[in-house]
Design a protein around this motif. Structure first.
Motif, PDB file in Angstrom:
ATOM      1  N   PRO A 178       0.803  -1.267  -0.031  1.00 54.12           N
ATOM      2  CA  PRO A 178      -0.123   0.011  -0.001  1.00 54.12           C
ATOM      3  C   PRO A 178       0.858   1.183   0.136  1.00 54.12           C
ATOM      4  O   PRO A 178       1.846   1.508   0.836  1.00 54.12           O
ATOM      5  N   GLY A 179       0.696   2.229  -0.820  1.00 54.42           N
ATOM      6  CA  GLY A 179       1.300   3.478  -0.841  1.00 54.42           C
ATOM      7  C   GLY A 179       2.499   3.508  -2.193  1.00 54.42           C
ATOM      8  O   GLY A 179       3.095   4.563  -2.280  1.00 54.42           O
ATOM      9  N   VAL A 180       2.569   2.149  -2.768  1.00 53.59           N
ATOM     10  CA  VAL A 180       3.408   2.267  -3.828  1.00 53.59           C
ATOM     11  C   VAL A 180       2.752   2.373  -5.054  1.00 53.59           C
ATOM     12  O   VAL A 180       2.025   1.357  -5.329  1.00 53.59           O
ATOM     13  N   ALA A 181       3.107   3.422  -5.772  1.00 54.42           N
ATOM     14  CA  ALA A 181       2.679   3.479  -7.182  1.00 54.42           C
ATOM     15  C   ALA A 181       3.487   2.785  -8.225  1.00 54.42           C
ATOM     16  O   ALA A 181       2.985   2.558  -9.417  1.00 54.42           O
ATOM     17  N   ASP A 182       4.901   2.972  -8.058  1.00 55.69           N
ATOM     18  CA  ASP A 182       5.793   2.631  -9.210  1.00 55.69           C
ATOM     19  C   ASP A 182       7.034   1.940  -8.252  1.00 55.69           C
ATOM     20  O   ASP A 182       7.331   2.807  -7.324  1.00 55.69           O
ATOM     21  N   ALA A 183       7.776   1.219  -8.993  1.00 53.92           N
ATOM     22  CA  ALA A 183       9.092   0.649  -8.165  1.00 53.92           C
ATOM     23  C   ALA A 183       9.918   0.338  -9.263  1.00 53.92           C
ATOM     24  O   ALA A 183       9.649  -0.532 -10.374  1.00 53.92           O
ATOM     25  N   ALA A 184      11.264   0.385  -9.086  1.00 46.46           N
ATOM     26  CA  ALA A 184      12.276  -0.309  -9.695  1.00 46.46           C
ATOM     27  C   ALA A 184      13.463  -0.758  -8.812  1.00 46.46           C
ATOM     28  O   ALA A 184      13.561  -0.144  -7.812  1.00 46.46           O
ATOM     29  N   VAL A 185      14.242  -1.765  -8.821  1.00 45.44           N
ATOM     30  CA  VAL A 185      15.019  -2.281  -8.204  1.00 45.44           C
ATOM     31  C   VAL A 185      16.280  -2.228  -8.639  1.00 45.44           C
ATOM     32  O   VAL A 185      16.435  -2.741 -10.036  1.00 45.44           O
ATOM     33  N   ILE A 186      17.411  -1.903  -8.171  1.00 42.60           N
ATOM     34  CA  ILE A 186      18.641  -1.890  -8.583  1.00 42.60           C
ATOM     35  C   ILE A 186      19.856  -2.358  -7.817  1.00 42.60           C
ATOM     36  O   ILE A 186      19.517  -2.464  -6.505  1.00 42.60           O
ATOM     37  N   GLY A 187      20.800  -2.495  -8.191  1.00 42.58           N
ATOM     38  CA  GLY A 187      22.192  -2.991  -7.279  1.00 42.58           C
ATOM     39  C   GLY A 187      23.068  -1.731  -7.158  1.00 42.58           C
ATOM     40  O   GLY A 187      23.251  -1.104  -8.075  1.00 42.58           O
ATOM     41  N   VAL A 188      23.348  -1.445  -5.911  1.00 44.09           N
ATOM     42  CA  VAL A 188      24.263  -0.159  -5.454  1.00 44.09           C
ATOM     43  C   VAL A 188      25.437  -0.711  -4.804  1.00 44.09           C
ATOM     44  O   VAL A 188      25.362  -1.847  -4.344  1.00 44.09           O
ATOM     45  N   PRO A 189      26.715  -0.190  -5.118  1.00 42.78           N
ATOM     46  CA  PRO A 189      27.687  -0.616  -4.443  1.00 42.78           C
ATOM     47  C   PRO A 189      27.623  -0.775  -2.914  1.00 42.78           C
ATOM     48  O   PRO A 189      27.036  -0.060  -2.029  1.00 42.78           O
ATOM     49  N   ASP A 190      28.353  -1.794  -2.423  1.00 44.06           N
ATOM     50  CA  ASP A 190      28.374  -2.220  -1.017  1.00 44.06           C
ATOM     51  C   ASP A 190      29.571  -2.870  -0.564  1.00 44.06           C
ATOM     52  O   ASP A 190      30.105  -3.691  -1.285  1.00 44.06           O
ATOM     53  N   GLU A 191      30.225  -2.156   0.171  1.00 45.69           N
ATOM     54  CA  GLU A 191      31.771  -2.840   0.683  1.00 45.69           C
ATOM     55  C   GLU A 191      31.324  -4.127   1.394  1.00 45.69           C
ATOM     56  O   GLU A 191      32.508  -4.821   0.983  1.00 45.69           O
ATOM     57  N   LYS A 192      30.573  -4.511   1.883  1.00 42.60           N
ATOM     58  CA  LYS A 192      30.526  -5.676   2.559  1.00 42.60           C
ATOM     59  C   LYS A 192      29.991  -6.903   1.466  1.00 42.60           C
ATOM     60  O   LYS A 192      30.637  -7.839   1.418  1.00 42.60           O
ATOM     61  N   TRP A 193      28.880  -6.628   0.920  1.00 37.29           N
ATOM     62  CA  TRP A 193      28.326  -7.675  -0.025  1.00 37.29           C
ATOM     63  C   TRP A 193      28.476  -7.304  -1.514  1.00 37.29           C
ATOM     64  O   TRP A 193      28.209  -8.075  -2.378  1.00 37.29           O
ATOM     65  N   GLY A 194      29.336  -6.359  -1.826  1.00 36.66           N
ATOM     66  CA  GLY A 194      29.662  -6.210  -3.468  1.00 36.66           C
ATOM     67  C   GLY A 194      28.468  -5.296  -3.990  1.00 36.66           C
ATOM     68  O   GLY A 194      28.872  -4.142  -4.449  1.00 36.66           O
ATOM     69  N   GLU A 195      27.323  -5.816  -3.876  1.00 33.83           N
ATOM     70  CA  GLU A 195      26.100  -5.061  -4.369  1.00 33.83           C
ATOM     71  C   GLU A 195      24.969  -5.091  -3.300  1.00 33.83           C
ATOM     72  O   GLU A 195      25.040  -6.124  -2.489  1.00 33.83           O
ATOM     73  N   ALA A 196      24.292  -4.139  -2.946  1.00 33.72           N
ATOM     74  CA  ALA A 196      23.129  -4.147  -2.055  1.00 33.72           C
ATOM     75  C   ALA A 196      21.926  -3.876  -2.901  1.00 33.72           C
ATOM     76  O   ALA A 196      22.046  -3.107  -4.023  1.00 33.72           O
ATOM     77  N   VAL A 197      20.862  -4.539  -2.496  1.00 36.15           N
ATOM     78  CA  VAL A 197      19.543  -4.266  -3.216  1.00 36.15           C
ATOM     79  C   VAL A 197      18.846  -2.959  -2.876  1.00 36.15           C
ATOM     80  O   VAL A 197      18.908  -2.952  -1.705  1.00 36.15           O
ATOM     81  N   LYS A 198      18.701  -2.049  -3.807  1.00 35.72           N
ATOM     82  CA  LYS A 198      18.040  -0.695  -3.447  1.00 35.72           C
ATOM     83  C   LYS A 198      16.763  -0.676  -4.084  1.00 35.72           C
ATOM     84  O   LYS A 198      16.694  -1.047  -5.560  1.00 35.72           O
ATOM     85  N   ALA A 199      15.668  -0.126  -3.702  1.00 29.11           N
ATOM     86  CA  ALA A 199      14.347  -0.007  -4.484  1.00 29.11           C
ATOM     87  C   ALA A 199      14.229   1.593  -4.593  1.00 29.11           C
ATOM     88  O   ALA A 199      14.406   2.333  -3.814  1.00 29.11           O
ATOM     89  N   ILE A 200      13.842   1.891  -5.778  1.00 33.18           N
ATOM     90  CA  ILE A 200      13.528   3.278  -6.170  1.00 33.18           C
ATOM     91  C   ILE A 200      12.058   3.353  -6.222  1.00 33.18           C
ATOM     92  O   ILE A 200      11.370   2.771  -7.279  1.00 33.18           O
ATOM     93  N   VAL A 201      11.330   4.183  -5.598  1.00 31.18           N
ATOM     94  CA  VAL A 201       9.747   4.150  -5.433  1.00 31.18           C
ATOM     95  C   VAL A 201       9.319   5.389  -5.833  1.00 31.18           C
ATOM     96  O   VAL A 201       9.851   6.366  -5.104  1.00 31.18           O
ATOM     97  N   VAL A 202       8.221   5.514  -6.326  1.00 36.44           N
ATOM     98  CA  VAL A 202       7.215   6.406  -6.695  1.00 36.44           C
ATOM     99  C   VAL A 202       6.145   6.312  -5.600  1.00 36.44           C
ATOM    100  O   VAL A 202       5.325   5.178  -5.532  1.00 36.44           O
ATOM    101  N   LYS A 203       5.705   7.132  -4.939  1.00 46.08           N
ATOM    102  CA  LYS A 203       4.668   6.924  -3.915  1.00 46.08           C
ATOM    103  C   LYS A 203       3.269   7.408  -4.705  1.00 46.08           C
ATOM    104  O   LYS A 203       3.209   8.214  -5.563  1.00 46.08           O
ATOM    105  N   ALA A 204       2.152   6.714  -4.273  1.00 44.55           N
ATOM    106  CA  ALA A 204       0.925   6.778  -4.884  1.00 44.55           C
ATOM    107  C   ALA A 204       0.635   8.079  -4.247  1.00 44.55           C
ATOM    108  O   ALA A 204       0.835   8.938  -3.008  1.00 44.55           O
ATOM    109  N   PRO A 205      -0.381   8.800  -4.775  1.00 42.89           N
ATOM    110  CA  PRO A 205      -0.877  10.049  -4.385  1.00 42.89           C
ATOM    111  C   PRO A 205      -1.398  10.146  -2.866  1.00 42.89           C
ATOM    112  O   PRO A 205      -2.016   9.222  -2.711  1.00 42.89           O
TER     113      PRO A 205
END
Length: 519
Positions: free
Chosen positions: A434-461
């Protein structure tokens, strides 16, 4: 006896070294004889339960001797073990058991609490067997085998029979069963032990999970050669260092995240690591700092980097010890290496043609280690394998002086701590929040894991959903390693004219100071 199937491994060493220690787990020793007898009893129990040639049985449990007993047992009757990623959420585990058409399900006691969510939706499983204590109408593994003889059923495998079926996530969000034949597996076993310095007197460390090719493949290669295996249930950096000293471990495969952890555990430098002859690392990219630190920590130990995928039966490209020369050839520490002599490799551009040296394209691979295909997914198989046998890896890279350098991923896959995460799976999970209108998931640099999962979210009105709420929502629906570690909010997601999200644009700010677009 020539080795040509998983069953032939235990059969040969049972004859040649019955009372030698094959596996050490938790301080307990298991001989070739005891593993052979247990696997024959289990094989006969499976056959009595209706499992035969070509059938699948599934297992949900952490590393244990039972894995090798079960994989040998399955092979002795021509069946195939599907070792399920125990980190997955219950619906994902259920999907794999159903997709494989598993007739039996072996489950560790740590996961008994999930069975209420898994068992009701199982389509083909006729019995659940507990690895540990039975109960609630489910027999323990010992009870299941109890009345069956320790006589080898004697089924002989064919080269094209499926030795392993490992599941890897797909871009559609549904895991795919990678079929690896005896030909695939023994192409690796026949060639790499000498390169990895594994011999009958070796003490080999198996700490990576057996649902990964890094764990199962390494363990099976080690046992095929007759090496003693020290088997860890979980990845525990402190225990790894203690065991190297206690058991005089000589060879191991560790993912980069483990090599990083080994350097920072308390009293990391208080252990005698001089027995270690060679460490293989791979499954995810490594930073130069971690590699240099590991080479210092394990001074005198040879290092080998490998590149491969589940679909290639693991390693197909190698950076050998002589190319680990930080003083004279530091640039090679960023290379994946060169393909093995029995593997063909080419770099292919968007137009389907091979590109020149130094140009970036998709890595294509061909050879006897390339999978048979994806179980029950002919369309997916056709996308990955062309008519000439070339496998499209989905990884982008370039070749310089014969060395492969990985640059990016053609697909959107994220590798976090050696685990493959496909954004589509995560996006599908969080879009229902609830409250998520759109979303994309990418990998971003992380010193421990190599990459970390990040969500880029557009909120619903007119909503004010929080990162914590999105993360909590996802955690209930997908495996923990797939759950976003962080959430950023934007007004809209960048898309091309056809509506596809421009993941490169989203990733660019996070990778701006990096020389390659992977961890």
């Amino acid at each position: 006896m020539s080795l040509d199937s998983i069953a032939s491994i235990i059969r040969q060493h049972r004859e040649e070294r019955p009372d030698a220690v094959a596996i050490v787990e938790g301080g307990s020793e298991h001989t070739w004889r005891s593993i052979d007898e247990a696997s024959s009893r289990l094989a006969n129990a499976m056959a009595a339960a209706g499992v035969g040639r070509g059938d699948r049985v599934a297992r949900i449990e952490k590393n244990g001797v039972d894995y090798f007993v079960t994989v040998f047992a399955a092979s002795k009757i021509g069946a195939t073990l599907v070792d399920v990623n125990w980190r997955l959420a219950p619906p994902e585990k259920q999907h794999i058991a159903n997709d494989a058409g598993a007739k039996l399900l072996f489950v560790g006691n740590d996961f008994v609490g999930e069975l209420g969510l898994i068992e009701p939706g199982l389509d083909t499983v006729t019995a659940t067997i507990m690895v540990g204590e039975g109960g609630d109408g489910r027999p323990s593994l010992e009870e299941f085998m109890a009345d069956h003889p320790a006589t080898d059923p004697g089924v002989e495998a064919a080269p094209d029979d499926i030795a392993l079926q490992l599941y890897t996530s797909g871009t559609t969000g549904l895991p795919k069963g990678v079929m690896l034949s005896n030909t695939n597996l023994f192409a690796l076993i026949d060639e790499v032990p000498e390169k990895w310095q594994i011999h009958a007197e070796s003490v080999s460390h198996v700490v990576m999970p057996t649902f990964h090719i890094a764990g199962s493949g390494w363990g099976i290669v080690s046992m095929a050669i007759g090496a003693k295996v020290v088997l860890d249930r979980d990845v525990d950096p402190s225990a790894i260092l203690r065991e190297i000293e206690e058991y005089k471990i000589t060879t191991a495969i560790y993912v980069p995240a483990v090599l990083a952890f080994l350097q920072i555990v308390p009293n990391a430098n208080d252990h005698d690591l001089s027995s270690m002859e060679l460490i293989v690392y791979g499954a995810s990219p490594i930073t130069e700092d971690v590699l240099r630190g590991a080479m210092k920590q394990f001074s005198g130990t040879d290092f080998v980097q490998v590149y491969g995928l589940t679909e290639t039966t693991g390693a197909v490209v190698e950076l050998p010890p002589e190319d680990h020369d930080p003083e004279n050839r530091p640039e090679l520490l960023r290379a994946a290496g060169k393909p093995y002599p029995w593997i063909e490799m080419k770099i292919v551009g968007d137009d389907g043609n091979e590109v020149a040296d130094g140009e970036i394209g998709e890595v294509w691979l061909k050879g006897t280690q390339i999978m048979v295909g994806y179980w029950n997914k002919p369309d997916e198989t056709a996308k990955a394998l062309n008519d000439e046998g070339w496998f499209r890896s989905g990884d982008a890279g370039y070749v310089k002086d014969g060395y492969l350098f990985l640059h990016d991923r053609v697909k959107d896959m994220i590798v976090s701590g050696g685990e493959n995460v496909y954004p589509a799976e995560v996006e599908n999970a969080i879009m229902g929040c609830p409250g998520v209108a759109d979303a994309a998931v990418i990998g971003v640099p992380d010193e421990k894991w190599g990459e970390a999962v990040k969500a880029i979210v557009v909120k619903a009105p007119d909503t004010d959903v929080t990162p914590e709420a999105i993360i909590a929502w996802a955690r209930e629906r997908i495996a923990g390693f797939k759950v976003p570690k962080s959430v950023d909010f934007v007004d809209e997601l960048p898309r091309n004219p056809s509506g596809k999200i421009l993941k490169k644009d989203l990733r660019a700010p996070y990778w701006a100071d990096r020389d390659r677009q992977i961890g």
